[in-house]
Design a protein around this motif. Structure first.
Motif, short mmCIF file in Angstrom:
data_model
loop_
_atom_site.label_atom_id
_atom_site.label_comp_id
_atom_site.label_asym_id
_atom_site.label_seq_id
_atom_site.Cartn_x
_atom_site.Cartn_y
_atom_site.Cartn_z
N VAL A 1 8.14 -1.76 -35.28
CA VAL A 1 6.98 -2.55 -35.72
C VAL A 1 5.98 -2.74 -34.58
CG1 VAL A 1 6.30 -4.84 -36.56
CG2 VAL A 1 8.32 -3.76 -37.47
N PHE A 2 4.70 -2.49 -34.88
CA PHE A 2 3.64 -2.75 -33.91
C PHE A 2 3.22 -4.21 -34.02
CE2 PHE A 2 2.29 1.39 -32.34
CZ PHE A 2 2.95 2.23 -33.21
N VAL A 3 3.12 -4.87 -32.89
CA VAL A 3 2.70 -6.27 -32.92
C VAL A 3 1.82 -6.54 -31.70
CG1 VAL A 3 4.83 -7.03 -31.80
CG2 VAL A 3 3.56 -8.66 -33.13
N GLY A 4 0.84 -7.43 -31.86
CA GLY A 4 -0.05 -7.74 -30.73
C GLY A 4 -1.29 -8.44 -31.21
N PRO A 5 -2.17 -8.81 -30.29
CA PRO A 5 -3.39 -9.53 -30.67
C PRO A 5 -4.30 -8.69 -31.57
CG PRO A 5 -3.21 -9.31 -28.28
CD PRO A 5 -2.07 -8.55 -28.87
N GLY A 6 -5.19 -9.37 -32.30
CA GLY A 6 -6.18 -8.67 -33.12
C GLY A 6 -7.02 -7.75 -32.25
N ASN A 7 -7.38 -6.59 -32.79
CA ASN A 7 -8.26 -5.64 -32.11
C ASN A 7 -7.61 -4.96 -30.91
OD1 ASN A 7 -10.72 -4.48 -32.60
ND2 ASN A 7 -11.82 -5.69 -31.07
N ALA A 8 -6.30 -5.07 -30.79
CA ALA A 8 -5.64 -4.50 -29.61
C ALA A 8 -5.53 -2.98 -29.69
CB ALA A 8 -4.24 -5.11 -29.46
N GLY A 9 -5.77 -2.43 -30.87
CA GLY A 9 -5.65 -0.98 -31.03
C GLY A 9 -4.31 -0.58 -31.63
N LYS A 10 -3.67 -1.50 -32.33
CA LYS A 10 -2.35 -1.21 -32.92
C LYS A 10 -2.46 -0.15 -34.01
CE LYS A 10 -2.00 -5.47 -34.24
NZ LYS A 10 -3.28 -5.91 -33.65
N SER A 11 -3.43 -0.36 -34.91
CA SER A 11 -3.56 0.58 -36.04
C SER A 11 -3.92 1.97 -35.53
CB SER A 11 -4.62 0.08 -37.02
OG SER A 11 -4.26 -1.18 -37.51
N SER A 12 -4.77 2.03 -34.49
CA SER A 12 -5.17 3.33 -33.95
C SER A 12 -3.94 4.05 -33.38
CB SER A 12 -6.19 3.15 -32.83
OG SER A 12 -7.25 2.37 -33.29
N LEU A 13 -3.09 3.30 -32.67
CA LEU A 13 -1.90 3.90 -32.07
C LEU A 13 -0.90 4.31 -33.16
CD1 LEU A 13 -0.87 4.55 -29.27
CD2 LEU A 13 0.15 2.28 -29.15
N PHE A 14 -0.81 3.46 -34.16
CA PHE A 14 0.06 3.73 -35.32
C PHE A 14 -0.36 5.06 -35.97
CE2 PHE A 14 0.32 3.49 -39.96
CZ PHE A 14 1.63 3.12 -40.21
N ASN A 15 -1.67 5.24 -36.18
CA ASN A 15 -2.19 6.47 -36.79
C ASN A 15 -1.90 7.67 -35.89
OD1 ASN A 15 -3.12 5.19 -39.04
ND2 ASN A 15 -5.27 5.09 -38.38
N LYS B 1 -5.66 1.35 -25.10
CA LYS B 1 -7.07 1.56 -24.73
C LYS B 1 -7.26 1.75 -23.23
CE LYS B 1 -8.72 -1.59 -28.38
NZ LYS B 1 -9.72 -2.57 -28.73
N CYS B 2 -6.32 2.44 -22.58
CA CYS B 2 -6.44 2.53 -21.12
C CYS B 2 -7.65 3.38 -20.72
CB CYS B 2 -5.15 3.05 -20.50
SG CYS B 2 -4.88 4.75 -20.88
N ILE C 1 1.52 3.07 -20.67
CA ILE C 1 0.06 3.01 -20.68
C ILE C 1 -0.46 4.06 -21.66
CG2 ILE C 1 -1.99 3.11 -19.18
CD1 ILE C 1 -0.02 1.14 -18.08
N THR C 2 -1.19 3.62 -22.67
CA THR C 2 -1.60 4.56 -23.72
C THR C 2 -3.10 4.51 -24.00
OG1 THR C 2 -1.40 2.98 -25.52
CG2 THR C 2 0.60 4.18 -24.93
N SER C 3 -3.57 5.58 -24.61
CA SER C 3 -4.92 5.57 -25.21
C SER C 3 -4.85 6.38 -26.49
CB SER C 3 -5.92 6.19 -24.24
OG SER C 3 -7.08 6.57 -24.97
N SER C 4 -5.27 5.77 -27.58
CA SER C 4 -5.28 6.51 -28.84
C SER C 4 -6.43 7.49 -28.85
CB SER C 4 -5.43 5.56 -30.03
OG SER C 4 -4.40 4.63 -29.99
N LYS C 5 -7.42 7.23 -28.00
CA LYS C 5 -8.59 8.12 -27.96
C LYS C 5 -8.24 9.43 -27.26
CE LYS C 5 -13.46 7.90 -26.93
NZ LYS C 5 -14.44 7.25 -26.08
N THR C 6 -7.61 9.34 -26.09
CA THR C 6 -7.30 10.57 -25.34
C THR C 6 -5.89 11.08 -25.62
OG1 THR C 6 -6.34 9.36 -23.48
CG2 THR C 6 -8.72 9.71 -23.41
N GLY C 7 -5.07 10.24 -26.20
CA GLY C 7 -3.68 10.66 -26.48
C GLY C 7 -2.74 10.37 -25.33
N GLN C 8 -3.26 9.77 -24.27
CA GLN C 8 -2.40 9.47 -23.11
C GLN C 8 -1.24 8.54 -23.53
OE1 GLN C 8 -4.36 7.72 -19.69
NE2 GLN C 8 -2.40 7.06 -18.84
N GLY C 9 -0.06 8.86 -23.04
CA GLY C 9 1.09 7.97 -23.24
C GLY C 9 1.72 8.03 -24.63
N VAL C 10 1.10 8.78 -25.56
CA VAL C 10 1.62 8.77 -26.93
C VAL C 10 2.99 9.48 -26.99
CG1 VAL C 10 1.18 9.55 -29.30
CG2 VAL C 10 -0.67 8.55 -27.94
#
Ligand code: GTP
Ligand code: MG
Length: 455
Positions: free
Chosen positions: A227-241, A339-340, A357-366
């Motif tokens: 389960v992804f959990v964290g503050p609003g706007n943290a980028g959870k859904s982006s990482l989930f996708n 969002k690193c 350390i991840t970024s859903s934009k660049t794919g780092q850490g995924v």
């Protein structure tokens, strides 16, 4: 190494985990009072007590370290885990100090305990049955809340209760049958065929339920929920996708985008992982936010793995008021910084240690995150915890079930009470193997060698 079945010596071990603030030296056996008298200054009145007792004092850690403050807990025989006089010396958690105290205790008449030897003694004293001893191991080994719940349920007698119920019924039936056999000349019957069949059917139905329960428990481990959990706007859904290579979750630059939870099951290296995206933790208290929060909490409570997301960028740091802090979650947790790419300055991110350390934009850490989820999931899928019990119980319950069916047929075909009695004894033997009333050194060896020393 064969488990030691003798219990008339005194064993001692460090029972606390390495690196903890508090250290514990645990002792069990007839010489505990003498060891305490030799090694501590709590006095012998402690060990004269009828009930459990805690005393403050000092323990001697040998010439190098001198006397150290400690708390001594003492349990007289019968009141302790092992049903033997037992004690714990609670002191500062430093390894050299604990080793020095242990050495002193051993010089005073104890010997070093083997793996699981305290629990083995508890088992031999009848404090626990084998399914519960296995559960103690399960509690120690548990990595996730799910595993811990399972082990605790088993420890609380989840299996032991129904097994005991069948055992008692069968023992009573057997006693009646055997009494009847003694009076066979006089044609006195202590139990009617109808009652026999009825009781055997009742036991069979409990045994079948247990087999089903065990099957479900084993199945439960085949899908792992992360389960992804964290503050609003943290980028959870982006990482989930990104992780699920889907667009299942809606992404927007607005805290509170995800309201319900979204799930998708992925199959990675033969491991099925259910990923769950949850609503961000926000300070709003409107009705929908409250409902979203309740759903998130339920998803988190039912998770095997929690992926706690924290955004690297300043924008989202502003959102991190105490109201939106992710609650501290222990085992089965992966910490992720999202969002690193928004920190191009490569400055260290506060609290990044131990996080992926991840970024859903660049794919780092995924990929790293996927590997970590798989590693945790793999432990659960392959975990020997409770699975050992399941295999052992399933085999023995099968033996019991077959014998009970034969006993019922023997009743219905009027083959005679001797034949029924033989089958009931066979059924009882199967049950006894499960709870350890009948055990072999091999079973004990396999089980207790998996424990760590001190438990
Ligand atoms: N640059 C960058 N932007 C990202 C990244 N991940 C997410 N975002 C952006 O951050 C915003 C929020 O992303 P979401 O994935 O919706 O965040 P969330 O945690 O699901 O938010 P809630 O559902 O409101 O809790 C969106 O505008 C995303 O495009 C990233 O790794 N890099
Ligand atoms: Mg979202």
């Amino acid at each position: 190494m064969q488990p030691r079945l003798e219990i008339d010596d005194t064993i001692a071990a460090i029972a606390s985990t390495r690196g903890g603030l508090r250290g514990i030296v645990r002792l069990s056996g007839p010489a505990v009072a003498k060891c305490l008298l030799d090694c501590t200054d709590v006095g012998d009145d402690v060990t004269q007590e009828q009930g459990a007792r805690r005393s403050c004092g000092h323990v001697s850690a040998g010439p190098r370290f001198g006397r150290l403050p400690c708390d001594v807990y003492f349990w007289p025989g019968g009141k302790s885990y092992t049903k033997q006089p037992s004690a714990e010396i609670h002191m500062q958690g430093s390894s050299p100090l604990l080793a020095a105290v242990l050495e002193h205790v051993c010089r005073s008449g104890a010997r070093l305990a083997g793996p699981g030897e305290f629990t083995l003694r508890a088992f031999l004293a009848g404090r626990l049955d084998l399914t519960q001893a296995e559960a103690v191991l399960g509690v120690i080994d548990a990595d996730t809340q799910g595993e811990l719940d399972l082990a605790l349920q088993q420890l609380a007698g989840g299996l032991a209760g129904p097994l005991q119920q069948i055992r008692e019924t069968l023992l009573n039936l057997l006693a009646d049958l055997e009494a009847g056999l003694d009076f066979v000349e006089e044609d006195i019957q202590f139990v009617s065929i109808d009652t026999l069949v009825e009781e055997i059917d009742r036991c069979l139905s409990i045994a079948d339920q247990l087999v089903e329960q065990i099957r479900q428990r084993t199945d439960r481990r085949s899908v792992v929920r992360a389960v992804f959990v964290g503050p609003g706007n943290a980028g959870k859904s982006s990482l989930f996708n990104r992780l699920s290579e889907s667009q299942e979750a809606i992404v927007a630059d607005l805290a509170g985008t995800t309201r319900d939870y979204v799930t998708i099951t992925v199959q990675w290296d033969e491991v099925a992982v259910e990923l769950v995206d949850t609503a961000g933790i926000v300070s709003s208290t409107d009705g929908i936010a409250a409902e979203a929060s309740a759903r998130r909490e339920s998803a988190v409570a039912n998770a095997d793995i929690r992926i706690v997301c924290r955004p690297a960028d300043g924008l989202a740091e502003q959102h991190q008021s105490s109201e939106t802090d992710v609650p501290a979650i222990g085992r089965g947790t992966i910490h992720v910084i999202t969002k690193c790419d928004r920190r191009p300055d490569r400055l260290p991110i506060p609290g990044q240690q131990g996080s992926i350390i991840t970024s859903s934009k660049t794919g780092q850490g995924v990929d790293e995150l996927r590997a970590e989820i798989l590693s945790m999931a793999g432990k659960q899928v392959r975990a020997p915890i409770m699975a050992g019990t399941a295999v052992r119980c399933a085999e023995s319950l099968h033996q019991t079930g077959t014998a009970l069916r034969h006993a019922r047929e023997a009743c219905q075909d009027q083959l005679g009470e001797e034949i029924v009695a033989v089958e009931l004894r066979e059924a009882l033997h199967g049950l006894a193997t499960i709870v350890g009333a009948v055990y072999t050194d091999d079973i004990l060896d396999r089980l207790f060698s998996r424990f760590c020393i001190g438990k």
